[in-house]
Design a protein around this motif. Structure first.
Motif, short mmCIF file in Angstrom:
data_model
loop_
_atom_site.label_atom_id
_atom_site.label_comp_id
_atom_site.label_asym_id
_atom_site.label_seq_id
_atom_site.Cartn_x
_atom_site.Cartn_y
_atom_site.Cartn_z
N LEU A 25 0.83 -1.19 0.00
CA LEU A 25 0.00 0.00 0.00
C LEU A 25 0.86 1.25 0.00
N GLY A 26 0.29 2.36 -0.47
CA GLY A 26 1.03 3.60 -0.56
C GLY A 26 1.61 3.80 -1.94
N ALA A 27 2.59 4.69 -2.04
CA ALA A 27 3.26 4.98 -3.32
C ALA A 27 4.68 4.43 -3.23
N GLU A 28 4.97 3.37 -4.00
CA GLU A 28 6.25 2.68 -3.93
C GLU A 28 7.01 2.86 -5.24
N PHE A 29 8.15 3.52 -5.18
CA PHE A 29 9.01 3.70 -6.35
C PHE A 29 9.96 2.52 -6.45
N ASP A 30 10.08 1.93 -7.66
CA ASP A 30 10.92 0.74 -7.83
C ASP A 30 12.13 0.97 -8.72
N GLY A 31 12.41 2.23 -9.04
CA GLY A 31 13.52 2.54 -9.91
C GLY A 31 13.11 2.85 -11.34
N GLU A 32 11.92 2.41 -11.73
CA GLU A 32 11.42 2.65 -13.09
C GLU A 32 10.10 3.41 -13.09
N GLY A 33 9.36 3.29 -12.03
CA GLY A 33 8.05 3.92 -11.93
C GLY A 33 7.52 3.77 -10.53
N THR A 34 6.28 4.16 -10.31
CA THR A 34 5.70 4.13 -8.97
C THR A 34 4.38 3.39 -8.98
N ASN A 35 4.22 2.49 -8.01
CA ASN A 35 2.97 1.77 -7.81
C ASN A 35 2.15 2.51 -6.75
N PHE A 36 0.91 2.83 -7.09
CA PHE A 36 0.00 3.51 -6.17
C PHE A 36 -1.07 2.52 -5.73
N ALA A 37 -1.30 2.43 -4.41
CA ALA A 37 -2.31 1.50 -3.90
C ALA A 37 -2.99 2.10 -2.68
N LEU A 38 -4.31 2.03 -2.65
CA LEU A 38 -5.12 2.63 -1.58
C LEU A 38 -6.24 1.68 -1.21
N PHE A 39 -6.45 1.49 0.10
CA PHE A 39 -7.53 0.60 0.55
C PHE A 39 -8.82 1.40 0.80
N SER A 40 -9.91 0.93 0.20
CA SER A 40 -11.25 1.44 0.47
C SER A 40 -12.24 0.38 0.03
N GLU A 41 -12.83 -0.30 1.00
CA GLU A 41 -13.70 -1.43 0.64
C GLU A 41 -15.10 -0.99 0.21
N ASN A 42 -15.47 0.26 0.50
CA ASN A 42 -16.81 0.72 0.16
C ASN A 42 -16.83 1.71 -1.00
N ALA A 43 -15.67 2.03 -1.56
CA ALA A 43 -15.62 2.96 -2.69
C ALA A 43 -16.12 2.30 -3.96
N THR A 44 -16.56 3.15 -4.90
CA THR A 44 -16.96 2.65 -6.22
C THR A 44 -15.89 2.92 -7.26
N SER A 143 -11.48 20.92 -2.43
CA SER A 143 -10.65 21.20 -1.25
C SER A 143 -9.16 21.21 -1.55
N ALA A 144 -8.77 20.88 -2.79
CA ALA A 144 -7.34 20.74 -3.11
C ALA A 144 -6.51 21.98 -2.80
N PRO A 145 -7.00 23.21 -3.06
CA PRO A 145 -6.15 24.37 -2.78
C PRO A 145 -5.80 24.53 -1.30
N PHE A 146 -6.51 23.86 -0.43
CA PHE A 146 -6.33 24.05 1.01
C PHE A 146 -5.69 22.84 1.70
N MET A 147 -5.36 21.84 0.90
CA MET A 147 -4.86 20.57 1.44
C MET A 147 -3.36 20.41 1.28
N PRO A 148 -2.68 19.82 2.28
CA PRO A 148 -1.32 19.32 2.03
C PRO A 148 -1.42 18.11 1.11
N LYS A 149 -0.35 17.85 0.39
CA LYS A 149 -0.35 16.72 -0.54
C LYS A 149 0.73 15.71 -0.16
N ALA A 150 0.55 14.50 -0.62
CA ALA A 150 1.56 13.46 -0.43
C ALA A 150 2.66 13.62 -1.48
N VAL A 151 3.84 13.11 -1.16
CA VAL A 151 4.98 13.15 -2.08
C VAL A 151 5.58 11.75 -2.17
#
Length: 464
Positions: A25-44, A143-151
């Motif tokens: 889970l999270g954003a994992e860089f492997d040297g060539e690109g990044t895998n993004f993974a997020l848990f949400s069992e009720n999302a569509t 809400s994006a203009p008011f939010m901190p972001k992940a890196v």
């Protein structure tokens, strides 16, 4: 492949299905690109939003293409460290059922290792129309203009053969310290480094700690935390940090450059001086408050999964912490997040142990506090976490929350009776000698028969 965050702004981005993984889970860089993974069992559906280097302009929005077991994921070639991102999560907005999805709200990745920016309080940060006072109406503002972001964090770091010290409890003397408080006025710390991890690692600070004879520093919360809106509006701030926003990312104001390598450098220097590093961690609640609080991360990702909700009315939070919400440790994926966070700080950041704030909450199951519950069982069987120093603050504000002496091995505990009597003794209050002896290490009410001494925390005179 270029590893500059600007790569996201050039050309069309496309996920690589063959490289996508749901196991990390999270954003994992492997040297060539990044895998993004997020848990949400009720999302569509879940959208990944990529921003420019400053985190101001959204330059790409892509729907995560894969989902299994409630984990939404996708691999983006060419995306590397420094890339700023966030999520928008779609699903039912049904507060009466415990669901508060609102894709107008940019959400922080719970596994973010590094943050860019601070919360800028605005009504748009709420999932409902705050001005109406009725949380049945979803708020349409971005809400994006008011939010901190992940890196996306850079994993490269030379630890120079750093190894865990693993000092025995019998030889341990712990100094409780605040990263800013310990360094902000220290004359031996360069002014530009005061209040930061660089200041903590300054030779003058390390020499001071060694002169005191301590063997470990227990740092008050360093996880990214929020300054509550009501404090900011009064010109105040949250000094102590018991209001977690992210369980993986360090608090950005403690970083002079904003990069997590500063934390690693400080820990490496402290280890070279023979000083262990213990973190005061807050896994019992988050900074989102009760159901009328802001939607910054967990609430918008999957409120019904990440938080305990009232069994009688899931519209409302179930609060055993006195902060408005309680993290749902009984959920296997929330428990996994906490364990992943702990292992990250041990294996990647090289910390030596943890002090758990309001630890009784972590042991709450459907029947109340359970010393043999899932959280404690998971810790005890874990080959990484069971070997580090584990300290419980053995209470919370819920029913049956005072559990001094109730935590299983290998946990040690704070003993409030010993703490309060010792502080009073230093103040020369009268009639305390007998009480202090009764609560001495090895004899205290915090120690069960045949258990090792648990009163291992020593607060030196003058410490908070």
């Amino acid at each position: 492949m270029s590893r500059r965050p600007g790569d996201a702004g050039s050309g069309r981005l496309a996920f690589d299905p063959a490289s996508a993984r749901s196991d990390n889970l999270g954003a994992e860089f492997d040297g060539e690109g990044t895998n993004f993974a997020l848990f949400s069992e009720n999302a569509t559906r879940v959208e990944l939003c990529l921003f420019d280097e400053e985190g101001r302009a959204e330059i790409h929005r892509l729907e995560l293409p894969e989902m299994e077991g409630g984990i939404w994921h996708g691999y983006l070639p060419g995306i590397g460290p420094g890339q700023v991102y966030g999520y928008r999560v779609h699903g039912p907005y049904a507060p009466a059922e415990g669901h508060r999805f609102n894709p107008n709200k940019l959400l922080l990745d719970p596994y973010a290792r590094e943050l860019r920016g601070q919360i800028a309080w605005d009504n748009a940060l709420h999932g409902y129309v705050l001005e109406e006072g009725d949380d049945d109406t979803p708020d349409p503002r971005d809400s994006a203009p008011f939010m901190p972001k992940a890196v996306v964090a850079d994993p490269d770091f030379d630890w120079e053969a750093d190894r865990a010290i693993r000092r025995r409890w019998q030889e341990t003397v712990i100094y409780e310290a605040h990263v800013k408080g310990l360094t902000i006025r220290h004359p031996g710390v360069p002014e530009e480094d005061r209040g930061t991890f660089r200041g903590l690692a300054a030779p003058a600070v390390i020499d001071h700690l060694k002169t005191l004879g301590i063997t470990a520093v227990e740092l008050l919360p360093i996880h990214a935390f929020a300054n509550d809106r009501f404090l900011v509006e009064k010109g105040l701030s949250n000094y102590w940090g018991y209001n977690t926003l992210s369980f993986f990312a360090p608090h950005a104001p403690y970083l002079r450059t904003g990069r997590i390598r500063e934390v690693k450098e400080a820990i490496r220097r402290l280890h070279k001086a023979g000083i262990e590093v213990i973190l005061d961690v807050v896994y019992n609640h988050t900074c989102e408050g009760n159901e009328k609080g802001p939607t910054l991360s967990f609430r918008g990702i999957d409120n019904a999964a990440y938080y305990l909700l009232s069994p009688d009315n899931p519209r409302h939070s179930f609060d055993t912490t006195g902060t408005g919400n309680t993290l749902n440790i009984a959920h296997p994926m929330v428990l996994r997040m906490v364990l992943d966070s702990l292992r990250y700080w041990v294996q990647t950041m090289h910390v030596d142990g943890f002090r758990f704030d309001l630890a009784s909450t972590l042991g709450r199951e459907s029947t109340g506090f359970e010393r043999e519950g899932a959280f404690f069982a998971a810790i005890r069987q874990d080959p990484v976490l069971s070997t580090v120093k584990l300290i419980a603050e053995p209470w919370d504000v819920g029913e049956g929350g005072y559990q001094v002496g109730g935590f299983p091995w290998p946990f040690r505990e704070w003993n409030d009776k010993f703490r309060d009597d010792t502080r009073a003794f230093w103040r020369k209050d009268g009639g305390l000698r007998g009480a202090d002896e009764r609560a001495a290490p090895g004899q205290s009410r915090a120690v069960q028969p045949l258990a090792p001494p648990r009163d291992i925390e020593r607060q030196l005179p003058g410490c908070p």
